[in-house]
Write a protein that holds these residues in place. Structure first.
Motif, short mmCIF file in Angstrom:
data_model
loop_
_atom_site.label_atom_id
_atom_site.label_comp_id
_atom_site.label_asym_id
_atom_site.label_seq_id
_atom_site.Cartn_x
_atom_site.Cartn_y
_atom_site.Cartn_z
N ALA A 197 0.88 -1.17 0.00
CA ALA A 197 0.00 0.00 0.00
C ALA A 197 0.91 1.21 0.00
CB ALA A 197 -0.89 0.00 1.23
N ALA A 198 0.61 2.18 -0.85
CA ALA A 198 1.51 3.32 -0.98
C ALA A 198 0.74 4.59 -1.32
CB ALA A 198 2.55 3.05 -2.08
N PRO A 285 4.94 3.80 9.85
CA PRO A 285 3.88 4.02 8.85
C PRO A 285 2.92 2.83 8.77
CG PRO A 285 5.95 3.52 7.75
CD PRO A 285 6.26 3.65 9.21
N LEU A 286 2.09 2.74 9.80
CA LEU A 286 1.09 1.68 9.91
C LEU A 286 -0.29 2.30 10.07
CD1 LEU A 286 2.92 -0.56 12.54
CD2 LEU A 286 2.30 -1.33 10.24
N SER A 305 3.86 10.13 8.73
CA SER A 305 4.79 9.01 8.96
C SER A 305 5.42 8.60 7.63
CB SER A 305 4.06 7.82 9.59
OG SER A 305 3.09 7.28 8.72
N LEU A 306 4.89 9.14 6.53
CA LEU A 306 5.47 8.99 5.20
C LEU A 306 6.02 10.34 4.77
CD1 LEU A 306 2.51 7.09 3.48
CD2 LEU A 306 4.58 6.06 4.42
N GLN A 307 6.91 10.33 3.78
CA GLN A 307 7.40 11.60 3.24
C GLN A 307 6.31 12.24 2.40
OE1 GLN A 307 11.18 11.92 1.29
NE2 GLN A 307 12.20 10.54 2.72
N THR A 308 6.09 13.53 2.61
CA THR A 308 5.10 14.28 1.83
C THR A 308 5.75 15.52 1.25
OG1 THR A 308 4.40 15.46 3.84
CG2 THR A 308 3.16 13.49 3.25
N SER A 309 5.22 15.99 0.13
CA SER A 309 5.78 17.18 -0.51
C SER A 309 5.52 18.44 0.29
CB SER A 309 5.20 17.34 -1.92
OG SER A 309 5.57 16.25 -2.74
N VAL A 310 4.36 18.45 1.00
CA VAL A 310 3.97 19.60 1.80
C VAL A 310 3.79 19.15 3.25
CG1 VAL A 310 2.24 21.40 2.15
CG2 VAL A 310 2.81 20.67 -0.16
N ASN A 311 4.43 19.83 4.18
CA ASN A 311 4.34 19.45 5.59
C ASN A 311 4.60 20.68 6.44
OD1 ASN A 311 4.57 18.43 8.15
ND2 ASN A 311 6.07 16.86 7.65
N LEU A 316 0.23 15.16 10.80
CA LEU A 316 -1.09 15.16 10.17
C LEU A 316 -1.74 13.80 10.38
CD1 LEU A 316 -3.24 16.54 8.37
CD2 LEU A 316 -2.06 15.51 6.40
N LEU A 317 -2.90 13.82 11.01
CA LEU A 317 -3.65 12.60 11.32
C LEU A 317 -4.96 12.60 10.56
CD1 LEU A 317 -4.11 10.06 13.20
CD2 LEU A 317 -5.25 11.65 14.78
#
Length: 417
Positions: A197-198, A285-286, A305-311, A316-317
């Protein structure tokens, strides 16, 4: 007539419509896509809000999807993969279970988790092997029953069903009774076992964005609503009429074609609420599952918990609610925050956004994996696409778009003879 001069219209710029346009372009045609909103993607959208990427609902890409492998460039999507497991909030504790054969870090937590019995865990290994050796074609030709009755037939314990299968697959199927077809369960389970899952680094919107970028000879009419469709004619909401040799409907067709009005699709509804938190209750990342039967939260996930372009620098939950029990607005938000505190130990959360998604997944029976091009044809000039033709998945949306385009091409080949 040159291929480029044929008037081929596609109604809807979701995943299915974009794939249909891709196939037509590959064969030399220049379709026109009519889209009611101001962007492509349909339900597959991402907003930027308060410095965070907010997908419209908790959506993931299963990398083993055959059609996704065919039409997407995974490398340029910069896919960020989940660990193959889940963190289950039960009795004030987190129990982590997963597939230790794919990630060794999950071995001990899975063995000692108070989720199911040892026999349940052996049955999961057996199910993994069985579905690995079962083809997709065999899955969709096998007998169809509810996922719940399927799991009971395999003799999984009630606790295993309630604590893991119901919240995990309830969050995928967007219903918490596991009424969804066993074919869909087996297919999704197999896809999880064969891939990951990605999420794209830039959010789920990067999928339609990539499909759009590859289109070179397609015209897209944004903010253009369709009122009705008949053979060779499209009536727009503004009263304008368009002539068309072929029409692919890549959205729900029942409201557009008079004799389909009694065949409207039923839909699953869900709510997704986003919150900002100072820290993460789940470190890896679960996906987080809530098996408490009276809770309205089905699952939670920390997108950061994953890399994001915007943070924006904090966490973020996302919270998925499958059955909101009639709550909406402030009542729903308050109940979700109450459960986050009581069930997950998340005591501080700042509300960001609430997405109420009335048409999240189609309720379908007699699920299929494939469809022949000729089966997409409603009339001589109208073809039907979208995941509603097969099963509720991104993979199905792509296959249906491809087959509808091939159906048009078959008819065109007949004209050239």
């Amino acid at each position: 007539m040159n291929k480029q001069d044929y008037k081929i219209h596609i109604i809807g710029a979701g995943i299915s419509g974009l794939v249909a346009a891709t196939v037509l372009e590959q064969h030399g045609y220049s379709p026109v896509v009519i889209e009611a909103s101001d962007k492509v993607g349909g339900k597959v959208k991402t907003d930027i809000n308060n410095g965070y990427q907010l997908d419209h609902g908790f959506q993931v890409l299963l990398t083993a999807y055959p059609a996704a492998q065919k039409y997407l460039d995974y490398k340029s999507l910069e896919l960020q993969e989940f660990l193959p497991g889940a963190s289950i909030f039960k009795n004030g504790k987190q129990e982590i279970i997963g597939d230790p054969l794919r990630d060794a870090s999950l071995l001990f937590s899975t063995l000692f988790a108070n989720i199911g019995t040892v026999a349940d865990k052996l049955k999961i290994l057996k199910l993994n092997t069985r579905l690995k050796n079962k083809t997709v074609e065999e899955i969709f030709s096998d007998k169809e029953q509810s996922t719940l009755s399927y799991l009971k037939e395999l003799n999984f314990s009630t606790n295993m069903i309630n604590d893991f299968f119901t919240p995990f697959f309830g969050g995928i199927f967007l219903e918490n009774k596991l009424d969804t077809s066993s074919r869909m369960f087996e297919f999704v389970y197999k896809m999880f076992g064969e891939g990951s899952a990605a999420l794209p680094k830039g959010g789920i919107k990067e999928i339609p964005k990539q499909l759009l970028k590859k289109l070179k000879n397609t015209t897209i009419l944004y903010n253009t609503a369709v009122s009705s469709i008949t053979d060779r004619k499209i009536l727009l909401a503004n009263g304008q009429e368009l002539e068309s040799e072929f029409i692919i409907i890549a959205t729900e067709a029942s409201s557009l074609i008079h004799n389909l009005k009694n065949q409207a699709i039923e839909w699953q509804h869900c709510d997704t609420l986003y919150f900002e938190t100072e820290s993460r209750a789940i470190k890896k990342p679960l996906i987080g599952l809530i098996p408490e039967p009276n809770a309205i939260i089905n699952n939670i996930f920390y997108h950061t918990s994953l890399q994001t372009s915007v943070n924006d620098g904090k966490q973020l939950l996302s919270v998925t609610v499958v059955d909101n029990k009639g709550l909406s607005g402030e009542e729903l938000k308050a109940q979700v925050q109450k459960e986050l505190t009581e069930l997950c130990g998340i005591t501080s959360s700042t509300f960001i956004k609430h997405y109420s998604i009335p048409k999240s997944l189609p309720k379908l029976s007699e699920l299929h994996y494939e469809i022949s091009p000729s089966e997409t044809r409603l009339t001589e000039t109208i073809f039907l696409s979208g995941d509603v033709q097969l099963n509720g998945s991104l993979n199905a949306a792509m296959i249906a778009g491809e087959k509808a385009a091939l159906g048009v091409l078959e008819n065109l080949q007949g004209l050239f003879k």
